[in-house]
Scaffold this active site. Structure first.
Site, PDB file in Angstrom:
ATOM      1  N   GLU A  45       0.846  -1.195   0.000  1.00  0.00           N
ATOM      2  CA  GLU A  45       0.000   0.000   0.000  1.00  0.00           C
ATOM      3  C   GLU A  45       0.877   1.239   0.000  1.00  0.00           C
ATOM      4  O   GLU A  45       1.889   1.320   0.710  1.00  0.00           O
ATOM      5  CB  GLU A  45      -0.896  -0.008   1.242  1.00  0.00           C
ATOM      6  CG  GLU A  45      -1.731   1.258   1.411  1.00  0.00           C
ATOM      7  CD  GLU A  45      -2.486   1.312   2.729  1.00  0.00           C
ATOM      8  OE1 GLU A  45      -3.459   2.075   2.814  1.00  0.00           O
ATOM      9  OE2 GLU A  45      -2.095   0.593   3.676  1.00  0.00           O
ATOM     10  N   LYS A 179      -9.041   3.606  -2.601  1.00  0.00           N
ATOM     11  CA  LYS A 179      -9.514   3.183  -1.291  1.00  0.00           C
ATOM     12  C   LYS A 179     -10.854   3.838  -0.963  1.00  0.00           C
ATOM     13  O   LYS A 179     -10.988   5.065  -0.984  1.00  0.00           O
ATOM     14  CB  LYS A 179      -8.471   3.534  -0.231  1.00  0.00           C
ATOM     15  CG  LYS A 179      -8.626   2.805   1.091  1.00  0.00           C
ATOM     16  CD  LYS A 179      -7.398   3.039   1.970  1.00  0.00           C
ATOM     17  CE  LYS A 179      -7.439   2.218   3.238  1.00  0.00           C
ATOM     18  NZ  LYS A 179      -6.219   2.391   4.059  1.00  0.00           N
ATOM     19  N   CYS A 217      -5.629  -2.436   2.687  1.00  0.00           N
ATOM     20  CA  CYS A 217      -5.430  -2.370   4.128  1.00  0.00           C
ATOM     21  C   CYS A 217      -6.716  -2.675   4.890  1.00  0.00           C
ATOM     22  O   CYS A 217      -7.312  -3.725   4.706  1.00  0.00           O
ATOM     23  CB  CYS A 217      -4.835  -1.020   4.516  1.00  0.00           C
ATOM     24  SG  CYS A 217      -3.934  -1.044   6.092  1.00  0.00           S
TER      25      CYS A 217
END
Length: 506
Positions: A45, A179, A217
C-alpha cells in the site's frame, strides 16, 4: 498430467526518497521477480508516493500550522498523476480512463485507436495525460513479463487517493482501485472513493483464468467490502497494507477460507534509527506509582507505550506479602506494605520480594526468603538498609520503559538485572535490538488457510513466492461458497451502489 501452476510473489520494499527512485527500485524488483519466474507480483500500500506514517501534518482540532501545510504540499507533490479524473464520488473515469479514451490521451504503439505514437511503442510525452507514471509502470510490466499490482498515492484535482493499479504485461493497466474508506487519521489527507472501483479484473496466464481484486489495508476489515469481491467470483484476493501486526495474518487466513481464494498481502518494511535513551524519571508527589496512558491510533500508528516509575523515596521493604495492582494493560505493579518499619521481625524467616527483568523488558516480581540475616540469593536486612542508602542501588528509583507497537514488535533496548551468587551487588546488562518503523509481514495464503509463504518480517530486500493451483479454489467450494448457494441469495439480498457484481467467468 500435473495441473498447471502459477507463481505468486510479494515483497516488502520501502518507499525511496523520490518517486523516480521508487520506480527505479520497482523495476529492479520486477526484474528479480522475472528471474524467479514469478507471474504475479504484489507490492505494498502507498509504495509509490509513500505512506505518511507518524505525521499529523500540523493538525489539531480547530487549528493547522504553517509547517504542517508545507509538509502537506511536499506530500502532494510526491503523489503521482495518472491522468485520471476525480469522477463521480471520487471513482475516476473508470473504463474510459483505462481505455485511454479521455481527451488528449493516446494509446501505446500497436494498440487500436492510437493517435500519436513513438517508434519504440511508447506514448509521446506530448500526447499523454498525467506525469508519465502510468507509462513507466506499463513499460516495466511489458519488459519483465510480470503482472504487477502496486499501491500508490494518486492525485487528481486537488485531492489525493490511496490507490492500487493492475498492470498487465500485454495490455497495460487494466484496472485501478481507489480506497473507499481511508482509516482513522488517513482521512486527514486521503479522499474517499466510489465503491465502483471495487470492480475485479481478469487475466489469463498459461491458459489459466485469474480473477483478481484488491482490498486496501483495513478495507479487509469491512465484511461488505469482502463480500463485494467474493460476489464477483474472484480466486485471487490482494491485500496491500500498512498493518504490520501479528493479527493481520489471522485476518488473511480468515479471508482465504471465507472466500475460498488465494490471498496475497504486502506491507513495507521500513528501518528506523535507534531510539533516544529514555528521559529521567519524573518526580512524583504523594509517593504514588505513575502509569502513562496508552496511545492507540489507527492501522499504521497503533502504538502503546507504558511507563512504570518507582519513586526514590519509597519506604524500605517490610516483612510479609506486599499488595499489588494490575494496570489496564495487564502489568502487575507491586505496592509497598503499610506495616510500620519498627514492627518488622528481626529474627526467624521473613519474606520479601525481589524483581528481575525478562528478555522483553518486563519486570517480574519474585518471592525470596531471609533467615536470621543469612540469605541465599537475597539480601540480608542489614544489606537492604545499606543498599537503600546507596545511590544507584536496586532500591533507588527504577525506571523501565516498555513499548509495544504493531509497526514494531521488536522491543527497545531493555535493562536486565541479575544477582551474583558471590555478591549481592546488582549487575546491569543492556542489550540492543534492531528497530523498524514497519516490520513488513508480506504473506501468501491458500484457499484452505494454509500459509504458503511468509510472513516476511524485517526483510526489505527479499521476494517471497509460492506455486499455486487455482483449481484449489473450486475444490474448496465443495463445502463453502460464500457468494453462491451457501450465501442463501434467495433470502439475503446484496448490492453495492455503482458496482457491477456480475461474477467473472472461470
Amino acid at each position: 498430467m500435473a495441473p498447471a501452476r502459477i507463481r505468486l510473489g510479494t515483497a516488502s520494499p520501502g518507499t525511496q526518497a523520490t518517486t523516480p527512485e521508487t520506480l527505479a527500485q520497482l523495476a529492479q524488483i520486477a526484474q528479480r521477480a522475472a528471474a524467479k519466474k514469478i507471474d504475479i507480483l504484489l507490492l505494498p500500500e502507498a509504495y509509490i508516493g509513500g505512506y505518511p506514517r507518524g505525521t499529523a501534518f500540523g493538525c489539531l482540532m480547530g487549528s493547522r500550522s504553517n509547517e504542517g501545510r508545507d509538509e502537506y504540499l511536499r506530500y502532494f507533490q510526491s503523489a503521482v498523476d495518472l491522468g485520471d479524473t476525480i469522477g463521480e464520488g471520487g471513482g475516476g473515469a473508470g473504463l474510459v480512463w483505462v481505455r485511454r479514451e479521455l481527451g488528449g490521451d493516446a494509446r501505446p504503439s500497436g494498440a487500436n485507436g492510437a493517435t500519436k505514437e513513438t517508434e519504440n511503442g511508447e506514448v509521446n510525452a506530448s500526447a499523454r495525460r498525467g506525469d508519465g507514471t502510468r507509462e513507466e509502470l506499463e513499460k516495466i510490466a511489458r519488459e519483465t513479463g510480470v503482472f504487477l499490482i502496486t499501491g500508490l498515492i494518486e492525485k487528481a484535482g486537488g485531492s489525493m487517493y490511496c490507490a492500487a493499479v493492475y498492470v498487465c504485461p500485454k495490455l497495460g493497466i487494466i484496472g485501478k482501485r481507489r480506497k473507499v474508506m481511508p482509516t482513522g487519521t488517513e482521512r486527514l489527507v486521503w479522499a474517499q472513493s466510489s465503491p465502483s472501483t471495487l470492480r475485479a479484473v481478469s487475466t489469463t496466464i498459461r491458459g489459466i483464468r485469474v480473477n483478481l481484486a484488491a482490498a486496501i489495508c483495513w478495507e479487509s476489515y469491512m465484511p461488505l467490502v469482502r463480500q463485494s469481491l467474493y460476489a464477483q467470483n474472484i480466486n485471487l484476493y490482494l491485500a496491500p497494507t500498512a498493518d504490520g501486526r501479528d493479527t493481520w495474518l489471522s485476518l488473511l487466513r480468515t479471508i482465504a477460507i471465507e472466500g475460498r481464494c488465494f490471498v496475497v498481502s504486502a506491507n513495507m518494511c521500513v528501518r528506523s534509527s535507534p531510539p533516544p535513551p529514555p528521559p529521567p524519571p519524573p518526580q512524583l508527589a504523594n509517593n504514588e506509582n505513575a502509569i502513562s496512558p496508552s496511545v492507540d491510533d489507527e492501522d499504521d500508528d497503533d502504538n502503546e507505550s507504558h511507563v512504570v516509575v518507582i519513586p526514590q523515596d519509597l519506604p524500605a521493604p517490610v516483612a510479609g506479602r506486599r499488595g499489588s495492582c494490575v494496570t489496564e494493560e495487564g502489568f502487575e505493579i507491586a505496592l509497598p506494605s503499610s506495616t510500620p518499619r519498627h514492627s518488622r521481625p528481626t529474627s526467624g524467616i521473613s519474606k520479601r520480594r525481589q524483581s528481575v527483568f525478562d528478555e522483553d523488558g518486563n519486570e517480574i516480581v519474585l518471592c525470596g526468603t531471609v533467615a536470621n540475616g543469612t540469605g541465599t540469593g537475597t539480601e540480608t536486612a542489614q544489606q537492604q538498609q545499606q543498599q537503600q542508602q546507596q545511590p544507584g542501588s536496586r532500591r533507588s528509583a527504577t525506571y523501565q520503559w516498555m513499548t509495544n507497537s504493531h509497526n514494531n514488535q521488536q522491543k527497545p533496548p531493555a535493562t536486565k538485572q541479575t544477582l551474583s551468587s558471590s555478591s549481592t551487588a546488582t549487575k546491569t546488562k543492556t542489550t540492543t535490538t534492531p528497530e523498524f518503523v514497519s516490520r513488513g509481514g508480506s504473506s501468501i495464503v491458500s484457499p484452505f488457510g494454509d500459509v504458503l509463504a511468509g510472513p516476511q518480517w524485517q526483510d526489505d530486500e527479499g521476494i517471497i513466492c509460492a506455486d499455486v493451483d487455482f483449481e484449489d479454489c473450486i475444490r474448496g467450494r465443495l463445502d463453502l461458497d460464500t457468494a453462491g448457494s451457501y450465501s442463501r441469495n434467495d433470502t439475503f439480498k446484496f448490492s453495492v451502489e455503482g458496482l457491477d457484481l456480475s461474477p467473472l467467468p472461470y
